[in-house]
Scaffold this motif. Sequence first.
Motif, PDB file in Angstrom:
ATOM      1  N   VAL A  36     -24.412  10.450 -47.474  1.00 52.49           N
ATOM      2  CA  VAL A  36     -23.745  10.904 -46.139  1.00 52.49           C
ATOM      3  C   VAL A  36     -22.139  11.183 -46.500  1.00 52.49           C
ATOM      4  CG1 VAL A  36     -22.947  10.446 -43.787  1.00 52.49           C
ATOM      5  CG2 VAL A  36     -25.257   9.899 -44.866  1.00 52.49           C
ATOM      6  N   LYS A  37     -21.538  12.365 -46.187  1.00 56.32           N
ATOM      7  CA  LYS A  37     -20.252  12.437 -46.432  1.00 56.32           C
ATOM      8  C   LYS A  37     -19.298  11.501 -45.986  1.00 56.32           C
ATOM      9  CE  LYS A  37     -19.219  16.718 -45.413  1.00 56.32           C
ATOM     10  NZ  LYS A  37     -18.431  17.671 -44.737  1.00 56.32           N
ATOM     11  N   LYS A  38     -19.052  10.471 -46.536  1.00 59.25           N
ATOM     12  CA  LYS A  38     -18.014   9.477 -46.340  1.00 59.25           C
ATOM     13  C   LYS A  38     -16.464  10.085 -46.734  1.00 59.25           C
ATOM     14  CE  LYS A  38     -19.201   5.620 -48.055  1.00 59.25           C
ATOM     15  NZ  LYS A  38     -19.434   4.408 -48.236  1.00 59.25           N
ATOM     16  N   PRO A  39     -15.253   9.637 -45.711  1.00 58.20           N
ATOM     17  CA  PRO A  39     -14.335  10.062 -46.402  1.00 58.20           C
ATOM     18  C   PRO A  39     -13.936   9.587 -47.668  1.00 58.20           C
ATOM     19  CG  PRO A  39     -13.953   8.505 -44.427  1.00 58.20           C
ATOM     20  CD  PRO A  39     -15.406   9.175 -44.467  1.00 58.20           C
ATOM     21  N   LYS A  40     -13.215   9.921 -48.470  1.00 61.16           N
ATOM     22  CA  LYS A  40     -12.956   9.560 -49.868  1.00 61.16           C
ATOM     23  C   LYS A  40     -11.812   8.538 -49.757  1.00 61.16           C
ATOM     24  CE  LYS A  40     -13.476  13.328 -52.334  1.00 61.16           C
ATOM     25  NZ  LYS A  40     -13.498  14.454 -53.255  1.00 61.16           N
ATOM     26  N   ILE A  41     -12.015   7.572 -50.605  1.00 66.87           N
ATOM     27  CA  ILE A  41     -10.701   6.603 -50.725  1.00 66.87           C
ATOM     28  C   ILE A  41     -10.045   6.967 -51.709  1.00 66.87           C
ATOM     29  CG2 ILE A  41     -10.277   4.000 -50.553  1.00 66.87           C
ATOM     30  CD1 ILE A  41     -11.782   4.709 -48.259  1.00 66.87           C
ATOM     31  N   THR A  42      -8.817   7.084 -51.424  1.00 63.44           N
ATOM     32  CA  THR A  42      -7.914   7.390 -52.900  1.00 63.44           C
ATOM     33  C   THR A  42      -6.969   6.165 -53.015  1.00 63.44           C
ATOM     34  OG1 THR A  42      -6.139   8.182 -51.467  1.00 63.44           O
ATOM     35  CG2 THR A  42      -7.846   9.607 -51.789  1.00 63.44           C
ATOM     36  N   ASP A  88      -4.844   5.286 -50.342  1.00 62.16           N
ATOM     37  CA  ASP A  88      -5.372   4.670 -49.072  1.00 62.16           C
ATOM     38  C   ASP A  88      -5.126   3.408 -49.528  1.00 62.16           C
ATOM     39  OD1 ASP A  88      -7.888   7.356 -48.768  1.00 62.16           O
ATOM     40  OD2 ASP A  88      -5.898   7.052 -47.717  1.00 62.16           O
ATOM     41  N   ARG A  89      -5.487   2.755 -50.868  1.00 58.53           N
ATOM     42  CA  ARG A  89      -5.538   1.532 -51.243  1.00 58.53           C
ATOM     43  C   ARG A  89      -3.980   0.807 -51.156  1.00 58.53           C
ATOM     44  NH1 ARG A  89     -10.645   0.584 -53.402  1.00 58.53           N
ATOM     45  NH2 ARG A  89     -11.300   2.523 -54.151  1.00 58.53           N
ATOM     46  N   LEU A 126      -3.317   0.224 -47.617  1.00 56.64           N
ATOM     47  CA  LEU A 126      -3.878  -0.797 -47.059  1.00 56.64           C
ATOM     48  C   LEU A 126      -3.187  -2.144 -47.437  1.00 56.64           C
ATOM     49  CD1 LEU A 126      -6.724  -2.073 -45.597  1.00 56.64           C
ATOM     50  CD2 LEU A 126      -7.778  -2.138 -47.912  1.00 56.64           C
TER      51      LEU A 126
END
Lengths: 240, 179
Positions: free
Chosen positions: A6-12, A15-16, A19
């Motif tokens: 499933v196409k999940k949003p990519k974590i770049t 983003d980390r 966070l």
Amino acid sequence: MGNIFVKKPKITDVDRAILSLKTQRRKLARHQQQLDAVIEAEKQAARDLIREKRKDRALLALKKKKTQEELLKQVDAWLINVEQQLADIELASKQKAVFESLKAGNNAIKAIQSEINLEDVRKLMDDTEEAKAYQDEINAILGERLSAEDEEDVLAEFENLESEITLQSLPAVPASSVPSTEAARKTPKVQPEAGLQVEDKEDEVLELPEVPTTTPVPATSDDISTKATRIKVLEEPLPA
Amino acid sequence: MQKLGGFKLPHFFNYPPYFTLQPVRETREKQVQLWKELILDYCRSQKIFVIGLEEDFPLFSNPVIERSLSHEAREVFLSALVAEGRAEWMDKSHKKCLILWLRIQAWADYILNFVKENGFEDSVMTVEDIQSGIETRGTELAGIDRCVLMRALRLLEQKGKAAIFKGTSTDDEGVKFSA
């Protein structure tokens, strides 16, 4: 539940980083609350100790409170830093988004323009001009024909009018016995009913300006100059 | 009308018969229905997610009429909720019950709607921020149970609308929402 990919949003990495910053912000906020509680407690303890008249211990409590307050100020500053960085990151990512969409727009324009060849456009405009010029020529030729016919008519009409005018001007001479120049001027306007009036006027004209009727030029000039001198004489006493 | 912590209690709360488990089937069914609704409404208003059967749940007793629900009665009502899918037993011995006054799917939809309304697509939030941060203050999400939240988020993850991740070991769990 068949679809594994499933196409999940990519974590770049960005983003980390965000966070991390947000976690830090939360921890600092919690720390602030803790410090607030400690400060309040120390204040209360100091009050109690003063009531119990234990001054030195009260002072100690107040000193502790002071150090906690300093630490709180520090935490506040760190928190502002973290918030600032979060805001900066968000701004930078939005700038990037704007830049990306502008670039895409630019590419779109280029693609559309590439479909229209500049040479083709020029040729099209030239063809249009040619057609227009051709049309104008046709108009001119057609027009010439017409005006040639009209010109003859116009010339004929012009000659007619001319002869009419000359006919009108001739009858004026035998109508009066007055010097021809003046009469000639006046008579084009004259109507038979007004003939008496004209004669009166002519009498008046005759009475007043005796000077202009005489032919010798020097005489008229003399008269004018005498008049002028008379005026001069009259004027002189005034300024005095 | 009586109030319990700002929640208006319905009339039947003051009728003693409602606190005893009715033997007659028809009345029992009506009683169960009323209590189910009451539990859900109360939990929604007070943001209560877990009911412990052994604990003193204020809803289960009315000191005015000196009546309270027996253990058996509580279990009956809560089981009815579980059967309807509005609650779940957290353990086998039926000691704790998770109340889903919003189903997990409904929670997931709510979160998605919240993200869209506030422009949080493509942005990262910590799970704790969703639970108790400034952004969710005033919404139903404030004070949500972590367990329920994680399940809702995982549901969104399955659908591809969100991604749960963790950065370094000290970080909180984070969620990234997609547009």
